[in-house]
Design a protein around this motif. Structure first.
Motif, mmCIF file in Angstrom:
data_model
loop_
_atom_site.group_PDB
_atom_site.id
_atom_site.type_symbol
_atom_site.label_atom_id
_atom_site.label_comp_id
_atom_site.label_asym_id
_atom_site.label_seq_id
_atom_site.Cartn_x
_atom_site.Cartn_y
_atom_site.Cartn_z
ATOM 1 N N UNK A 282 18.647 -22.088 28.109
ATOM 2 C CA UNK A 282 17.642 -22.605 29.039
ATOM 3 C C UNK A 282 17.209 -23.977 28.551
ATOM 4 N N UNK A 283 16.878 -24.872 29.457
ATOM 5 C CA UNK A 283 16.487 -26.235 29.098
ATOM 6 C C UNK A 283 15.032 -26.259 28.626
ATOM 7 N N UNK A 284 14.838 -26.061 27.336
ATOM 8 C CA UNK A 284 13.484 -26.010 26.768
ATOM 9 C C UNK A 284 12.798 -27.366 26.799
ATOM 10 N N UNK A 285 13.570 -28.434 26.716
ATOM 11 C CA UNK A 285 12.969 -29.770 26.778
ATOM 12 C C UNK A 285 12.372 -30.016 28.157
ATOM 13 N N UNK A 286 13.109 -29.684 29.192
ATOM 14 C CA UNK A 286 12.595 -29.863 30.548
ATOM 15 C C UNK A 286 11.360 -28.990 30.772
ATOM 16 N N UNK A 287 11.443 -27.743 30.334
ATOM 17 C CA UNK A 287 10.292 -26.844 30.505
ATOM 18 C C UNK A 287 9.057 -27.374 29.783
ATOM 19 N N UNK A 288 9.262 -27.893 28.569
ATOM 20 C CA UNK A 288 8.134 -28.376 27.776
ATOM 21 C C UNK A 288 7.539 -29.654 28.350
ATOM 22 N N UNK A 289 8.366 -30.445 29.003
ATOM 23 C CA UNK A 289 7.897 -31.709 29.578
ATOM 24 C C UNK A 289 7.357 -31.552 30.996
ATOM 25 N N UNK A 290 8.043 -30.729 31.809
ATOM 26 C CA UNK A 290 7.758 -30.691 33.239
ATOM 27 C C UNK A 290 7.314 -29.323 33.756
ATOM 28 N N UNK A 291 7.551 -28.280 32.981
ATOM 29 C CA UNK A 291 7.248 -26.942 33.468
ATOM 30 C C UNK A 291 8.352 -26.408 34.372
ATOM 31 N N UNK A 292 8.015 -25.502 35.303
ATOM 32 C CA UNK A 292 6.656 -25.093 35.666
ATOM 33 C C UNK A 292 5.974 -24.281 34.566
ATOM 34 N N UNK A 293 4.657 -24.319 34.569
ATOM 35 C CA UNK A 293 3.869 -23.664 33.533
ATOM 36 C C UNK A 293 4.181 -22.175 33.450
ATOM 37 N N UNK A 294 4.343 -21.533 34.599
ATOM 38 C CA UNK A 294 4.596 -20.091 34.613
ATOM 39 C C UNK A 294 5.892 -19.754 33.876
ATOM 40 N N UNK A 295 6.883 -20.633 33.989
ATOM 41 C CA UNK A 295 8.162 -20.390 33.324
ATOM 42 C C UNK A 295 8.060 -20.673 31.830
ATOM 43 N N UNK A 296 7.358 -21.740 31.455
ATOM 44 C CA UNK A 296 7.158 -22.042 30.034
ATOM 45 C C UNK A 296 6.391 -20.911 29.355
ATOM 46 N N UNK A 297 5.439 -20.319 30.067
ATOM 47 C CA UNK A 297 4.591 -19.281 29.477
ATOM 48 C C UNK A 297 5.291 -17.934 29.319
ATOM 49 N N UNK A 298 6.465 -17.768 29.932
ATOM 50 C CA UNK A 298 7.228 -16.536 29.696
ATOM 51 C C UNK A 298 7.537 -16.453 28.207
ATOM 52 N N UNK A 299 7.287 -15.308 27.608
ATOM 53 C CA UNK A 299 7.395 -15.206 26.153
ATOM 54 C C UNK A 299 8.788 -15.566 25.635
ATOM 55 N N UNK A 300 9.820 -15.291 26.404
ATOM 56 C CA UNK A 300 11.172 -15.620 25.949
ATOM 57 C C UNK A 300 11.406 -17.123 25.904
ATOM 58 N N UNK A 301 10.581 -17.906 26.622
ATOM 59 C CA UNK A 301 10.680 -19.361 26.600
ATOM 60 C C UNK A 301 9.647 -20.002 25.678
ATOM 61 N N UNK A 302 8.423 -19.493 25.720
ATOM 62 C CA UNK A 302 7.362 -20.112 24.913
ATOM 63 C C UNK A 302 7.629 -19.944 23.421
ATOM 64 N N UNK A 303 8.186 -18.813 23.020
ATOM 65 C CA UNK A 303 8.419 -18.596 21.585
ATOM 66 C C UNK A 303 9.381 -19.625 20.999
ATOM 67 N N UNK A 304 10.603 -19.806 21.556
ATOM 68 C CA UNK A 304 11.478 -20.835 20.977
ATOM 69 C C UNK A 304 10.967 -22.253 21.190
ATOM 70 N N UNK A 305 10.234 -22.508 22.267
ATOM 71 C CA UNK A 305 9.696 -23.853 22.496
ATOM 72 C C UNK A 305 8.674 -24.218 21.423
ATOM 73 N N UNK A 306 7.785 -23.301 21.094
ATOM 74 C CA UNK A 306 6.763 -23.564 20.075
ATOM 75 C C UNK A 306 7.409 -23.706 18.697
ATOM 76 N N UNK A 307 8.340 -22.816 18.368
ATOM 77 C CA UNK A 307 8.996 -22.913 17.066
ATOM 78 C C UNK A 307 9.744 -24.236 16.926
#
Length: 309
Positions: free
Chosen positions: A42-67
């Motif tokens: 999944x494109x974590x850079x795009x999610x972190x920059x543009x969202x959508x917030x609901x998708x970034x907040x999914x635990x499977x995405x937020x965990x690797x993005x924060x790490x």
């Protein structure tokens, strides 16, 4: 005087959190987030920059993005810690910092951890609420009052006056009502499942199998476990505690107490936001914790901490 590196967990993420770093060092951001995105699919850079917030907040995405954000900051910090600790997901960032996992292993683990945790509690069925201004015993009273109405459990003991609950989503109005009756506030967290509770029981066995396939090396810096609030070094015990962490409360208040008792007086919060900085400020004002989420904040933090190293 000792210096700690502290790593935040879920809820610290927000859309746009990488913008200043992309302007500061685009090649490094693209390298790390590109590597993590390939592992996660999944494109974590795009999610972190543009969202959508609901998708970034999914635990499977937020965990690797924060790490990955924390890994980026570690590449920018020209200091080494005397001790490391992380809140929930942040425990994996702390272990990465301490060399127990390499970057690819850490990203893979937290991605699988997020997927397994989400599967254990279908989206929308559970949530987490931070109760502000009540002691652990007072929050336990609320849990006891509501026990007959549904499942609600203590998940994080963040400080003397901040306790987080995991609960059935249907109980949210009742929890807010009980907290309000006591003259205090509560707020729902930006997470997609009720972690650190029996809601995650189904995840325990599945994640244990994932961890069996990863080599855990002894941490090169003293590291505190969320489950025991004690220093742990043995890889086998660390593996067991990471599994247990799924269903056990995060003992962050106790971890802060231990760090203070060990002589930590300055710390860096290595990740997005400043949640841990604020918790420490209220619980142990004698410890100065410096956020590093932006280039300017990191510069100030490094300047302050270098004075004691």
């Amino acid at each position: 005087m000792k210096v700690a590196f502290l790593f935040p967990g879920q809820g610290s993420q927000k859309v746009g959190m990488l913008r200043e770093w992309l302007e500061e060092d685009a090649p490094l951001v693209e390298e790390l987030f590109g590597q993590a995105s390939r592992i996660c699919g999944v494109d974590l850079l795009r999610l972190s920059l543009e969202g959508p917030e609901e998708e970034l907040n999914l635990t499977k995405n937020s965990q690797p993005a924060i790490l990955t954000f924390s890994a980026l900051l570690l590449r920018k910090i020209p200091l080494v810690p005397d001790v490391v600790a992380g809140h929930s997901l942040g425990e994996y960032s702390a272990l990465f910092c301490a060399g127990s996992f390499d970057f690819d292993e850490a990203v893979y683990l937290v991605r699988r951890r997020g997927e397994i945790m989400q599967e254990a509690s279908p989206l929308g069925e559970g949530t987490m609420v931070a109760v502000l201004g009540l002691s652990l015993s007072e929050v336990q009273e609320i849990v006891d009052v509501l026990r007959g109405e549904g499942k609600v459990e203590i998940a994080n003991i963040n400080s003397s006056d901040q306790v987080v609950l995991s609960l059935e989503k249907s109980l949210l109005p009742r929890v807010l009502e009980e907290v309000s009756r006591r003259g205090k506030k509560a707020m729902e967290l930006r997470v997609s499942a009720p972690f650190h509770s029996s809601f995650m029981e189904k995840a325990r066995e599945a994640f244990a199998r994932v961890l069996e396939g990863v080599t855990i090396r002894p941490p090169r810096y003293p590291y505190l476990s969320n489950v025991t609030a004690a220093f742990e070094r043995d890889p086998g015990r660390i593996r067991d505690l990471l599994v247990e962490q799924l269903v056990a409360p995060v003992r962050w208040k106790d971890i802060m107490d231990v760090l203070c008792g060990e002589g930590v007086r300055k710390a860096l919060e290595v990740g997005p936001g400043m949640v841990l900085s604020k918790l420490f400020e209220r619980e142990h004002p004698e410890v100065s914790v410096f956020p590093t989420f932006s280039p300017r904040r990191l510069q100030i933090a490094v300047s302050e901490v270098r004075e004691v190293q």
